[in-house]
Design an enzyme around this catalytic site. Sequence first.
Site, mmCIF file in Angstrom:
data_model
loop_
_atom_site.group_PDB
_atom_site.id
_atom_site.type_symbol
_atom_site.label_atom_id
_atom_site.label_comp_id
_atom_site.label_asym_id
_atom_site.label_seq_id
_atom_site.Cartn_x
_atom_site.Cartn_y
_atom_site.Cartn_z
ATOM 1 N N GLY A 48 -0.504 10.744 -3.214
ATOM 2 C CA GLY A 48 -0.658 9.561 -2.368
ATOM 3 C C GLY A 48 -1.304 9.920 -1.055
ATOM 4 N N LYS A 68 7.422 18.871 -2.562
ATOM 5 C CA LYS A 68 6.552 17.919 -1.877
ATOM 6 C C LYS A 68 5.675 18.677 -0.891
ATOM 7 C CE LYS A 68 6.881 13.709 0.965
ATOM 8 N NZ LYS A 68 7.833 12.752 1.563
ATOM 9 N N ASP A 181 10.789 1.758 4.662
ATOM 10 C CA ASP A 181 10.012 1.355 3.483
ATOM 11 C C ASP A 181 10.927 1.121 2.291
ATOM 12 O OD1 ASP A 181 7.765 0.658 2.055
ATOM 13 O OD2 ASP A 181 7.212 2.711 1.541
#
Length: 612
Positions: A48, A68, A181
């Site tokens: 992303g 990550k 979010d």
Amino acid sequence: MHIKDDTGEQPAEPIEPAAAADAVVDYVALAPGRVVGRYEVLEVLGQGGFGITYRVRDTQLDREVALKEYLPPALAIRQDGASVLPRSTEVAEDFSWGRERFVAEGRTLASLHDAPAIVKVFDFVETNGTSYMVMELVRGGTLEERVKATGPLSPQEVDTFLPPLLEGLEKVHETGFLHRDIKPGNILLSDAGIPTLIDFGAARLAIAGRSSTMTAIFTPGYAAPEQFTTGKQGPWTDIYGLSATLHHAVTGRAPPSAFDRLLEDTYQPLSGLQLTGFSPTLLAGIDAGLAVRFEERPPTIAAWRALLGGPMVDANATQVMPKPIASPPTAPTPPTPPTPPTPPTPPAALAFKPPSRWKPAAIGAVAVMLLAAVGAYYALVPPPQPQVGPPTETVAVAPAPTASPEADPAVAAREGEEALQLLPVDRQRIQAVLTSQGYDTRGSDGTFGQRSREMIGAWQKAKGHVATGFLTAAQVPALLRDAPPASTGRPAASQTGASPAAKAGSGTYDGVYGGGLSSSGFAEAPGVVTAELSIAGTQLIGRVTQTGCGTSALSLAVSSNGDISGSGRIYEGRDCSMGSFSASGKAVGDQVTIELRTTGGAMRGTLGRRGG
């Protein structure tokens, strides 16, 4: 079993056997077999705008975890198959600043190992010129997928997954951190219905707000109104997102977009719908969490939990009942009765006046909690002793307010201006206008340094605004409207042969406009399209946001009779490719009608003037 990482990226698409021979080599992601510290890369889980997440094997503990990697493609590139470098010297500072935010977010998550429903962080690795976060590998489908496959959740399913989410989110807020979010796609559900909240957006949105090369994308329906404006953000922002997620869970659809609700609120309260099996208190609590004005929402998870009631309250919690307070003894010479001790100030989370939308039952729940707190105080403090001598006056001293970064108006102002995504040419024009009005910025390079901030603050103070040094969406056109003709960079009316009537019409349409656009063609471009425009004199600047792609900047011309014209570039396809557009439209009264036409389709809509 579906595996989803916590970065908000789309999972990597599987390669069909027939297309395997033509598979494209990914030069950005680490190749399988690469080793990062003690972790061996097995496969890419998703990519992303913030980085890449891999499924890896811990070679020491022989277990699979998620890794990550901080690699925002707008700021960095991969070199030699492993090293990560800033894309250019221009963005090097943003890359380093974002990496610091990435590490800080990971440290916060690592401190929450005891928090339920929060993705666990195990380790950090710094190598290859970037940082890596090692997390638990969460297996399961998202709440969004569950509702899409089987329909709205039952009351029993909601009772299972909501309490741990509330407790985990409350612990996150206690650290001074926000998620920012929350949506159905960021909640994983195990087969037993146990949730895990993933994809914390705070660091990602902070980086997007700082860098002009990245875009902060909010999901319509779940982002709170203050995330689209300059409103103050806090726990109530996450409460809006979780309330919208609950709305989706019990109805199968998201509530109306907060952006649209700011213009015209069409939300239908759940408490007025026939939803079989759900507690009216729960539905009323969801409605309260979806209030457009953040002042009308519960301020904390604790206050919201009291509104939700029922299974959201821990049934095993011990309530301390007040003890009877003994009467003070009588002295030989009756003195003035002593002033009883001043009870402690109730917790801030419960000190807010309940908004009119809160139900009586919820108010009662809060009152019980207050009584219990006061009772516990009197149970622990010994009875007052008789007073000898002249009575003294007891003065209650209020505790000093504690500073909170979320409540800092300067932070809110800065984030509000960043959300406007002013282009360098817009900033240059603002600097030129300020200088022409006597607020000398000592240059017009398009960079708002300390001097420019001081001059913006001086202009704000002179106009009766709070002098933050950061411009709001309403102040930009107000500032440009006061500019002398020469400072706008456009020829004066006398130089272009404009008529007196044209001069008189200047500024008639000044203001900020916003709303949604409908689209046709564009190869079924995903998501909702929204637009925010600002008109000042003969210039229109603004942005169009397409969920899934990002934000495109607009810079168009407005004639004296309100005709809009110009051209630019905009996202125009599912692959988010950019294409040229021509614009036409009309400003009339408090509305702007606009159409953006490309070779592949068109976007059109009517936007309303926003107040302030």
